[in-house]
Design a protein around this motif. Structure first.
Motif, short mmCIF file in Angstrom:
data_model
loop_
_atom_site.label_atom_id
_atom_site.label_comp_id
_atom_site.label_asym_id
_atom_site.label_seq_id
_atom_site.Cartn_x
_atom_site.Cartn_y
_atom_site.Cartn_z
N UNK A 125 0.83 -1.22 0.00
CA UNK A 125 0.00 0.00 0.00
C UNK A 125 0.86 1.27 0.00
N UNK A 126 1.98 1.24 0.71
CA UNK A 126 2.90 2.39 0.70
C UNK A 126 3.57 2.53 -0.67
N UNK A 127 3.90 1.40 -1.30
CA UNK A 127 4.48 1.43 -2.64
C UNK A 127 3.47 2.02 -3.63
N UNK A 128 2.23 1.60 -3.50
CA UNK A 128 1.15 2.11 -4.35
C UNK A 128 0.99 3.62 -4.18
N UNK A 129 1.19 4.13 -2.97
CA UNK A 129 1.03 5.56 -2.68
C UNK A 129 2.21 6.40 -3.15
N UNK A 130 3.33 5.78 -3.46
CA UNK A 130 4.51 6.51 -3.92
C UNK A 130 4.23 7.16 -5.28
N UNK A 131 4.82 8.30 -5.48
CA UNK A 131 4.68 8.95 -6.78
C UNK A 131 5.33 8.10 -7.87
N UNK A 132 6.52 7.60 -7.59
CA UNK A 132 7.24 6.76 -8.55
C UNK A 132 6.93 5.30 -8.27
N UNK A 133 6.50 4.61 -9.30
CA UNK A 133 6.14 3.19 -9.18
C UNK A 133 7.19 2.34 -9.90
N UNK A 134 7.32 1.08 -9.50
CA UNK A 134 8.25 0.20 -10.22
C UNK A 134 7.70 -0.10 -11.62
N UNK A 135 8.62 -0.40 -12.53
CA UNK A 135 8.21 -0.77 -13.89
C UNK A 135 7.60 -2.17 -13.90
N UNK A 136 8.20 -3.05 -13.12
CA UNK A 136 7.79 -4.46 -13.12
C UNK A 136 7.81 -5.01 -11.70
N UNK A 137 6.83 -5.86 -11.40
CA UNK A 137 6.81 -6.61 -10.14
C UNK A 137 6.70 -8.08 -10.52
N UNK A 138 7.65 -8.86 -10.05
CA UNK A 138 7.65 -10.30 -10.31
C UNK A 138 7.31 -11.02 -9.02
N UNK A 139 6.36 -11.93 -9.11
CA UNK A 139 5.92 -12.72 -7.95
C UNK A 139 6.28 -14.18 -8.19
N UNK A 140 6.95 -14.78 -7.21
CA UNK A 140 7.17 -16.21 -7.31
C UNK A 140 7.01 -16.85 -5.95
N UNK A 141 7.02 -18.17 -5.94
CA UNK A 141 6.68 -18.99 -4.79
C UNK A 141 5.32 -18.52 -4.26
N UNK A 142 5.14 -18.46 -2.94
CA UNK A 142 3.80 -18.16 -2.42
C UNK A 142 3.36 -16.71 -2.66
N UNK A 143 4.23 -15.86 -3.16
CA UNK A 143 3.85 -14.48 -3.48
C UNK A 143 2.80 -14.42 -4.58
N UNK A 144 2.69 -15.47 -5.39
CA UNK A 144 1.66 -15.47 -6.44
C UNK A 144 0.26 -15.40 -5.84
N UNK A 145 0.12 -15.77 -4.58
CA UNK A 145 -1.18 -15.69 -3.91
C UNK A 145 -1.64 -14.25 -3.73
N UNK A 146 -0.72 -13.30 -3.82
CA UNK A 146 -1.05 -11.90 -3.62
C UNK A 146 -1.95 -11.34 -4.71
N UNK A 147 -1.97 -11.99 -5.88
CA UNK A 147 -2.82 -11.51 -6.98
C UNK A 147 -3.96 -12.48 -7.30
N UNK A 148 -4.19 -13.40 -6.39
CA UNK A 148 -5.25 -14.38 -6.59
C UNK A 148 -6.52 -13.96 -5.86
N UNK A 149 -7.62 -14.50 -6.31
CA UNK A 149 -8.92 -14.26 -5.67
C UNK A 149 -8.80 -14.51 -4.16
N UNK A 150 -9.34 -13.59 -3.38
CA UNK A 150 -9.31 -13.72 -1.93
C UNK A 150 -8.12 -13.05 -1.26
N UNK A 151 -7.17 -12.56 -2.03
CA UNK A 151 -6.00 -11.89 -1.46
C UNK A 151 -6.45 -10.62 -0.74
#
Length: 111
Positions: A29-55
């Motif tokens: 949420x703090x990253x989202x609020x930053x003026x400058x955002x990353x170009x790319x976010x890569x999710x692997x292992x259990x981090x893929x759950x962050x963009x799944x239904x119910x996250x």
């Protein structure tokens, strides 16, 4: 400058998972609020759950995606966690593309 963030776990840091889950949410949420955002976010292992239904952080991930961040989930990880039909944001990728992006990035941050 090409900036890439790797998130390799749904819980930030080692130790208490509940605390790690809270830290991940605050970070995104703090990253989202930053003026400058990353170009790319890569999710692997259990981090893929962050963009799944119910996250609990879909709002922040959607905000980052809507702001222009390319969000990639490791396809092997998505399959492992049986999330193929649950991914709500970004896209499923593979290690070939992930390796290519890492080698092209000017700045890589691993969380």
């Amino acid at each position: 400058m090409s900036e890439l963030i790797i998130i390799n776990n749904e819980f930030m840091g080692k130790g208490n998972d509940e605390l790690g889950k809270t830290l991940t949410g605050v970070f995104l949420r703090k990253l989202w609020a930053q003026e400058k955002k990353p170009d790319t976010i890569i999710l692997y292992n259990s981090a893929v759950k962050l963009i799944a239904e119910g996250s609990e952080v879909l709002d922040a991930m959607d905000g980052l995606y809507s702001s222009g961040a390319d969000i990639l989930a490791c396809g092997t990880c998505v399959d492992f966690y049986n999330l193929k039909n649950s991914i709500k944001i970004g896209r499923v990728s593979n290690m070939e593309e992930i390796c290519s992006l890492l080698m092209q990035a000017e700045k890589v941050i691993t969380i």
